[in-house]
Design a protein around this motif. Structure first.
Motif, PDB file in Angstrom:
ATOM      1  N   HIS A   1      42.230  62.932  31.172  1.00 54.16           N
ATOM      2  CA  HIS A   1      43.482  61.861  32.465  1.00 54.16           C
ATOM      3  C   HIS A   1      42.517  61.359  32.924  1.00 54.16           C
ATOM      4  O   HIS A   1      41.645  61.451  33.372  1.00 54.16           O
ATOM      5  N   ARG A   2      43.511  60.415  33.225  1.00 54.68           N
ATOM      6  CA  ARG A   2      42.830  59.221  34.524  1.00 54.68           C
ATOM      7  C   ARG A   2      44.073  58.717  35.131  1.00 54.68           C
ATOM      8  O   ARG A   2      44.967  58.873  35.553  1.00 54.68           O
ATOM      9  N   GLU A   3      43.483  58.119  36.684  1.00 53.56           N
ATOM     10  CA  GLU A   3      44.751  57.807  37.557  1.00 53.56           C
ATOM     11  C   GLU A   3      45.461  56.923  37.164  1.00 53.56           C
ATOM     12  O   GLU A   3      44.820  56.482  36.428  1.00 53.56           O
ATOM     13  N   GLY A   4      46.885  56.964  37.573  1.00 49.11           N
ATOM     14  CA  GLY A   4      47.329  55.618  37.151  1.00 49.11           C
ATOM     15  C   GLY A   4      48.555  55.712  36.124  1.00 49.11           C
ATOM     16  O   GLY A   4      49.106  55.298  34.968  1.00 49.11           O
ATOM     17  N   GLU A   5      48.080  56.912  35.098  1.00 54.14           N
ATOM     18  CA  GLU A   5      48.068  57.486  33.907  1.00 54.14           C
ATOM     19  C   GLU A   5      49.451  58.257  34.541  1.00 54.14           C
ATOM     20  O   GLU A   5      49.789  58.571  35.678  1.00 54.14           O
ATOM     21  N   TYR A   6      49.913  58.169  33.064  1.00 52.14           N
ATOM     22  CA  TYR A   6      51.518  59.342  32.776  1.00 52.14           C
ATOM     23  C   TYR A   6      50.829  60.878  31.747  1.00 52.14           C
ATOM     24  O   TYR A   6      50.403  60.324  31.116  1.00 52.14           O
ATOM     25  N   VAL A   7      51.664  61.942  32.405  1.00 51.76           N
ATOM     26  CA  VAL A   7      51.587  63.162  31.937  1.00 51.76           C
ATOM     27  C   VAL A   7      52.832  63.994  31.006  1.00 51.76           C
ATOM     28  O   VAL A   7      53.605  63.287  32.998  1.00 51.76           O
ATOM     29  N   VAL A   8      53.264  63.838  30.705  1.00 50.25           N
ATOM     30  CA  VAL A   8      54.372  65.276  30.293  1.00 50.25           C
ATOM     31  C   VAL A   8      54.455  66.141  30.110  1.00 50.25           C
ATOM     32  O   VAL A   8      53.709  66.810  29.439  1.00 50.25           O
ATOM     33  N   LEU A   9      54.904  66.889  31.239  1.00 52.68           N
ATOM     34  CA  LEU A   9      54.870  68.343  31.249  1.00 52.68           C
ATOM     35  C   LEU A   9      56.216  69.601  30.559  1.00 52.68           C
ATOM     36  O   LEU A   9      57.305  68.345  31.139  1.00 52.68           O
TER      37      LEU A   9
END
Length: 119
Positions: free
Chosen positions: A5-13
């Protein structure tokens, strides 16, 4: 191996009821050799929270809730420190920008004076 994971990315939980929620990765911190993702809903940086980044048995990256109070305190302290450093960097950049603006204004004023002298 899973992608980090990198800063500025989006994840879906997905919550307990099966609903998906999107979060922005504000920062990835390393504390005591473990990585933690600092997440927040888009536009809600003031309500950030941390999850530990682990690897499952398939080698895929998973986000895990921090249950240990001592671990949580260390991550929270590291996040606060990172925010303070970012704020200091921001303040220094603003001061540099102000200095550049003053230099430009001084150059502009000198050009005006030279034009007046030529007349």
């Amino acid at each position: 191996m899973a992608e980090r994971h990198r800063e500025g990315e989006y994840v879906v939980l997905t919550d307990e009821e099966g609903r998906s929620h999107e979060f922005e990765v504000l920062e990835v911190l390393n504390v005591d050799g473990k990585d933690y993702a600092i997440l927040a809903e888009p536009g809600e940086e003031d309500e950030a929270f941390a999850l530990r980044i682990d690897t499952d048995e398939n080698g895929d990256e998973v986000l895990v809730e921090i249950e240990d109070d001592e671990e949580w305190d260390k991550v929270a302290a590291a996040w606060e420190e990172a925010q303070e450093e970012a704020e200091e960097d921001w303040d220094e950049e603003e001061e540099e920008d102000d200095d550049e603006d003053e230099d430009w204004e001084d150059d502009y004023d000198e050009d005006d004076e030279e034009e007046d002298d030529d007349r």
